[in-house]
Design an enzyme around this catalytic site. Structure first.
Site, PDB file in Angstrom:
ATOM      1  N   LYS A 114      85.262   1.492 -47.465  1.00 16.74           N
ATOM      2  CA  LYS A 114      86.647   2.026 -47.896  1.00 16.74           C
ATOM      3  C   LYS A 114      86.826   1.256 -49.131  1.00 16.74           C
ATOM      4  CE  LYS A 114      90.345   3.220 -45.316  1.00 16.74           C
ATOM      5  NZ  LYS A 114      89.895   3.991 -44.258  1.00 16.74           N
TER       6      LYS A 114
HETATM    7  N1  GLU Z   1      90.458   7.750 -44.428  1.00 12.29           N
HETATM    8  C1  GLU Z   1      90.053   8.334 -43.084  1.00 12.29           C
HETATM    9  C2  GLU Z   1      89.686   7.290 -41.839  1.00 12.29           C
HETATM   10  O1  GLU Z   1      90.174   6.197 -42.006  1.00 12.29           O
HETATM   11  C3  GLU Z   1      89.040   9.343 -43.422  1.00 12.29           C
HETATM   12  C4  GLU Z   1      87.606   8.753 -43.597  1.00 12.29           C
HETATM   13  C5  GLU Z   1      86.670   9.688 -44.153  1.00 12.29           C
HETATM   14  O2  GLU Z   1      86.751  11.060 -43.889  1.00 12.29           O
HETATM   15  O3  GLU Z   1      85.733   9.431 -44.798  1.00 12.29           O
HETATM   16  O4  GLU Z   1      88.929   7.593 -40.912  1.00 12.29           O
END
Ligand code: GLU
Length: 421
Positions: A114
């Site tokens: 993240k």
């Molecule tokens: N931000 C989204 C999540 O927390 C999607 C992450 C992604 O598609 O890599 O799952």
């Protein structure tokens, strides 16, 4: 509750949830430590003059940017980028770890990461946002890669931001659509990616409600958050015949017992910026909205919105975590004691990263799929994973969250052992 306390809670919550699964799996201390350890944390600073369209002159500000890569035993790091004033390393760490369990649970060949920038994007011009994003990519380029780490949208970012990431990365690496997911379709984005998270949330809400003998048709539903996930969840549930009686944005909520017209709400937000004043609705605060009588409550905003202060007052029978870590561990225990079913984030909102995986596959194959193919695969996979989680929970007489963590941790643990981590 202070922001500081909330963020400590977010990391603490994540660890407490894991501990429950560690106990059931009877993992030793060394294994636990390895599973919790972070592969790499990158912190950068981005200088910008945010209030000048040409980024020339004006007040100079320095923004903090982060990318936390938690675990890559099962494949390249994967996870979104969050642009929000409350972003900090602790929060990003907890969210990166959650991505490891989410990708493992839905069994896609990715690890977890993240990233984000601590910034209020509402105070930036489009030009400043583009400059900020591209500077972030310049500095993060060494840790990104199609087979290394693939970012995506999260709170405060969108397909346009992903397009800038693609452009900046491609400047030095050649045209590389697989470097980022959640892109506009014109640049190799997948059909259905924008609505994938909300679509998945609605699909699983319907499935869980049916199992609880709660018909989705006419069911009163409250949704906190009206960003990409909240809006698409509301739109899909309304199309399925549910009565979305209350929705909210970061400022306030609106209620209408007969059911809110979601398309009209979206137009109102596009025109005025906020839900407040939506014709045919009554105002309600975010705190009141969470305690509003309903069958199904869907937190689709940020972390820790369901906490010690309101868990006793929640009136829903089913809580579906469209947001990441919206329920603190203490509140989770309260909901469990009160017999309220919770579909945990790593399952409920996994539709987003699942379609991100489909997008990446399409990019590698250089062959786009039809919308129906994407949606069918999304629903089939979520259906199967939900059944696995529910069956394991029933066998172990435990809750859906602990069962989901057990499945995910088991897979990551096995991959680490096979690779000899
Ligand atoms: N931000 C989204 C999540 O927390 C999607 C992450 C992604 O598609 O890599 O799952």
């Amino acid at each position: 509750m202070s922001v500081e306390r909330e963020h400590c809670q977010c990391q603490d919550t994540q660890t407490r949830f894991l501990q429950r699964a560690f106990e059931s799996l009877q993992l030793g201390d060394a294994q636990r430590e390895l599973l919790l350890s972070v592969f790499r944390e990158t912190t950068i600073t981005i200088p910008l003059r945010p209030h000048r369209a040409d980024d020339d002159g004006g007040e100079l500000r320095t923004y903090m940017g982060y990318r936390v890569q938690h675990n890559h035993a099962r494949g390249p790091f994967k996870g979104g980028l969050r642009f929000h004033p409350s972003v900090n390393l602790g929060e990003i760490r907890a969210l990166a770890q959650l991505m490891t369990w989410k990708t493992a649970l839905v069994d896609i060949p990715f690890g977890g990461a993240k990233g984000g920038i601590a910034i209020d994007t509402t105070e930036l011009s489009q030009h400043a946002l583009e400059t900020l994003t591209k500077r972030f990519v310049q500095k993060m380029a060494p840790v990104f890669g199609v087979h290394q780490d693939i970012p995506a949208p999260d709170v405060g970012t969108n397909p346009q931001v992903m397009a800038w990431i693609l452009e900046e990365y491609s400047k030095t690496h050649g045209y590389t659509p697989g470097i980022v997911t959640g892109k506009p379709m014109e640049l190799g984005g997948s059909a259905g990616r924008l609505e994938a998270t909300g679509h998945g949330v609605a699909y699983l809400t319907d499935k869980a409600a049916t199992e609880m003998s709660l018909s989705i048709k006419g069911a009163p539903i409250v949704i906190q958050g009206f960003g990409n996930v909240g809006f698409h969840t509301a739109q899909r549930l309304a199309a399925m015949g549910a009565r979305v009686i209350a929705v909210s944005d970061s400022r306030n909520g609106v209620v209408c017992e007969a059911g809110i017209d979601i398309e009209q709400a979206q137009c109102h937000v596009a025109e005025t910026g906020w839900l407040e004043g939506l014709p045919g609705t009554e105002p309600v605060s975010n705190a009141e909205l969470l305690e509003y009588p309903c069958d199904i409550l869907i937190p689709a905003a940020v972390e820790a919105t369901i906490n010690c202060d309101n868990a006793e007052a929640i009136q829903a029978r089913l809580v579906v975590e469209a947001a990441n870590i919206p329920v603190t561990h203490l509140a989770d225990a309260t909901l469990r004691d009160r017999g309220i079913t919770v579909i945990p984030d790593l399952l409920a909102n996994a539709g987003g990263v699942l379609v991100s995986y489909y997008e990446w596959v399409q990019n590698l194959q250089e062959f786009p799929w039809e919308y129906d193919t994407v949606m069918q695969r999304l629903e089939q996979r979520l259906d199967r994973v939900y059944d696995q989680v529910r069956d394991l929970a029933q066998q172990g007489a435990t809750d859906l969250r602990t069962a989901a963590y057990e499945l995910a941790i088991g897979r990551v643990n096995q991959a680490m052992a096979l690779r000899g981590f």
